[in-house]
Design a protein around this motif. Structure first.
Motif, PDB file in Angstrom:
ATOM      1  N   PRO A   1      -3.681  -0.508   2.226  1.00  0.00           N
ATOM      2  CA  PRO A   1      -2.931  -0.220   1.088  1.00  0.00           C
ATOM      3  C   PRO A   1      -3.238   0.680   0.425  1.00  0.00           C
ATOM      4  O   PRO A   1      -4.748   0.756   0.034  1.00  0.00           O
ATOM      5  CB  PRO A   1      -2.937  -1.483   0.327  1.00  0.00           C
ATOM      6  CG  PRO A   1      -3.953  -2.307   0.879  1.00  0.00           C
ATOM      7  CD  PRO A   1      -4.223  -2.109   2.279  1.00  0.00           C
TER       8      PRO A   1
ATOM      9  N   SER B   1      -3.296  -9.599  -1.022  1.00  0.00           N
ATOM     10  CA  SER B   1      -2.070  -9.560  -1.369  1.00  0.00           C
ATOM     11  C   SER B   1      -1.978 -10.078  -2.949  1.00  0.00           C
ATOM     12  O   SER B   1      -2.382 -10.886  -3.360  1.00  0.00           O
ATOM     13  CB  SER B   1      -1.016 -10.157  -0.798  1.00  0.00           C
ATOM     14  OG  SER B   1       0.250 -10.192  -1.413  1.00  0.00           O
TER      15      SER B   1
ATOM     16  N   THR C   1       0.372  -6.719   0.815  1.00  0.00           N
ATOM     17  CA  THR C   1      -0.150  -7.396   2.369  1.00  0.00           C
ATOM     18  C   THR C   1      -1.578  -7.775   2.222  1.00  0.00           C
ATOM     19  O   THR C   1      -2.474  -7.030   1.272  1.00  0.00           O
ATOM     20  CB  THR C   1      -0.013  -6.213   3.225  1.00  0.00           C
ATOM     21  OG1 THR C   1      -0.222  -6.558   4.708  1.00  0.00           O
ATOM     22  CG2 THR C   1      -0.584  -4.938   2.965  1.00  0.00           C
TER      23      THR C   1
ATOM     24  N   THR D   1       1.296   3.041   0.507  1.00  0.00           N
ATOM     25  CA  THR D   1       1.545   2.355   1.861  1.00  0.00           C
ATOM     26  C   THR D   1       1.161   1.113   1.232  1.00  0.00           C
ATOM     27  O   THR D   1      -0.010   0.763   0.529  1.00  0.00           O
ATOM     28  CB  THR D   1       0.358   2.880   2.745  1.00  0.00           C
ATOM     29  OG1 THR D   1       0.614   4.172   3.002  1.00  0.00           O
ATOM     30  CG2 THR D   1       0.217   2.148   4.081  1.00  0.00           C
ATOM     31  N   ASP D   2       1.760   0.007   1.666  1.00  0.00           N
ATOM     32  CA  ASP D   2       1.764  -1.500   1.593  1.00  0.00           C
ATOM     33  C   ASP D   2       1.333  -1.898   0.304  1.00  0.00           C
ATOM     34  O   ASP D   2       0.604  -2.786  -0.096  1.00  0.00           O
ATOM     35  CB  ASP D   2       0.429  -1.753   2.425  1.00  0.00           C
ATOM     36  CG  ASP D   2       0.682  -1.683   3.814  1.00  0.00           C
ATOM     37  OD1 ASP D   2       1.765  -1.930   4.325  1.00  0.00           O
ATOM     38  OD2 ASP D   2      -0.393  -1.469   4.677  1.00  0.00           O
TER      39      ASP D   2
END
Length: 296
Positions: A186, A280, A181, A164-165
């Motif tokens: 994440p 990020s 992100t 995820t992310d």
């Protein structure tokens, strides 16, 4: 004449049954990647059977029938959204492969030099079998590595993980996950693991965190139920700074949910990590997740 009509009725029944199987709501739901891979593969024999039956009916219009078959695959796949089934471009490719196998199989028996189609037919069949067979073989490797759930020397196998992310970056020296992100959660979760943890006395998570501009929070999560809410799963937070981290959690902690329920460690569904407050560009190198028979 009666016999010919019997054959026609059988062919019509076969086409109807296969179309019904393709369009009917799925008889079950699964998160098992091996079951899912073989379930998707069933598109190949399904469209292979439809192709053989339709070519039998339309012996004098083979080209037109082939065009109809090719168009039928994406049309049926698009219609599945109205019957509660998932729509997938990969399923369309599998359907076309089934059409190709069915058409080449028919032509092999009807053309004078039909044997020349045996090689491309075999190539297509091997290609569509590659994913489910490879996934099944990787399941065997997962079982052999246990109690190591993710090891230093394990190559990146996408179907083992739910990401995820994060963007996965694979290099000869190993793989890493780069956060893409500034929000969200994440993380990396094992989608395929041995479910029986009843003999484990500890859980080890070994990782590096790089390109981190400030302290972030990493959560280690273990579920014994699908999509369990916060109070019904184990979840613990750890402050993460730049560098290497080696975390060991005793059974007395990971065996109890945040709500106080004793977890069923014979049926663990998934385990992994996710972050909050991480920017990020941060890079996570997850070296090892392992169950320990006894704490060091």
């Amino acid at each position: 004449m009666i016999r010919a009509w019997n054959v026609r009725l059988i062919m019509i029944a076969v086409i109807g049954l296969v179309l019904f199987a393709l369009m009917a709501p799925p008889p079950f739901t699964t998160t098992d990647r091996v079951v899912a891979a073989w379930w998707d593969f069933l598109h190949v024999p399904a469209f292979g059977v439809i192709s053989v039956a339709m070519l039998w009916f339309c012996r004098t219009r083979r080209v037109t029938t082939m065009v109809v078959l090719v168009a039928l695959v994406p049309v049926l796949e698009a219609l599945q959204r109205y019957t509660g089934r998932d729509v997938s471009g990969f399923d369309v490719l599998l359907g076309w492969a089934g059409v190709a196998i069915g058409v080449m199989g028919c032509l092999c028996g009807r053309m004078r030099a039909g044997w020349v189609l045996l090689l491309p037919l075999t190539v297509v069949l091997v290609a569509v079998l590659w994913h489910p067979v490879r996934t099944t073989m990787d399941r065997v490797r997962v079982r052999e590595a246990f109690p190591v759930l993710a090891g230093f020397d394990a190559r990146w196998v996408p179907s083992r993980w739910q990401v995820t992310d994060c963007a996965i970056e694979v290099a000869p020296s190993g793989w890493s996950a780069r956060v893409i992100t500034d929000g969200g959660y994440p993380g990396l979760f094992l989608a395929d693991l041995v479910a029986d943890w009843q003999h484990a006395e500890g859980l080890l998570v070994d990782l590096d965190v790089e390109s981190l501009d400030r302290t972030a929070t990493m959560w280690i999560r273990v579920d014994d139920r699908n999509d369990a809410p916060y109070h019904d799963r184990f979840q613990e937070a750890f402050a993460m700074g730049e560098g290497h981290h080696r975390i060991t959690i005793p059974r007395s902690r990971f065996g109890v949910t945040t709500g106080g329920r004793v977890m069923d460690l014979t049926r663990v569904q998934t385990a992994g990590i996710f972050f909050t407050g991480i920017k990020s560009g941060a890079v996570v190198r997850l070296h090892r997740i392992e169950l320990l028979p006894a704490l060091p």
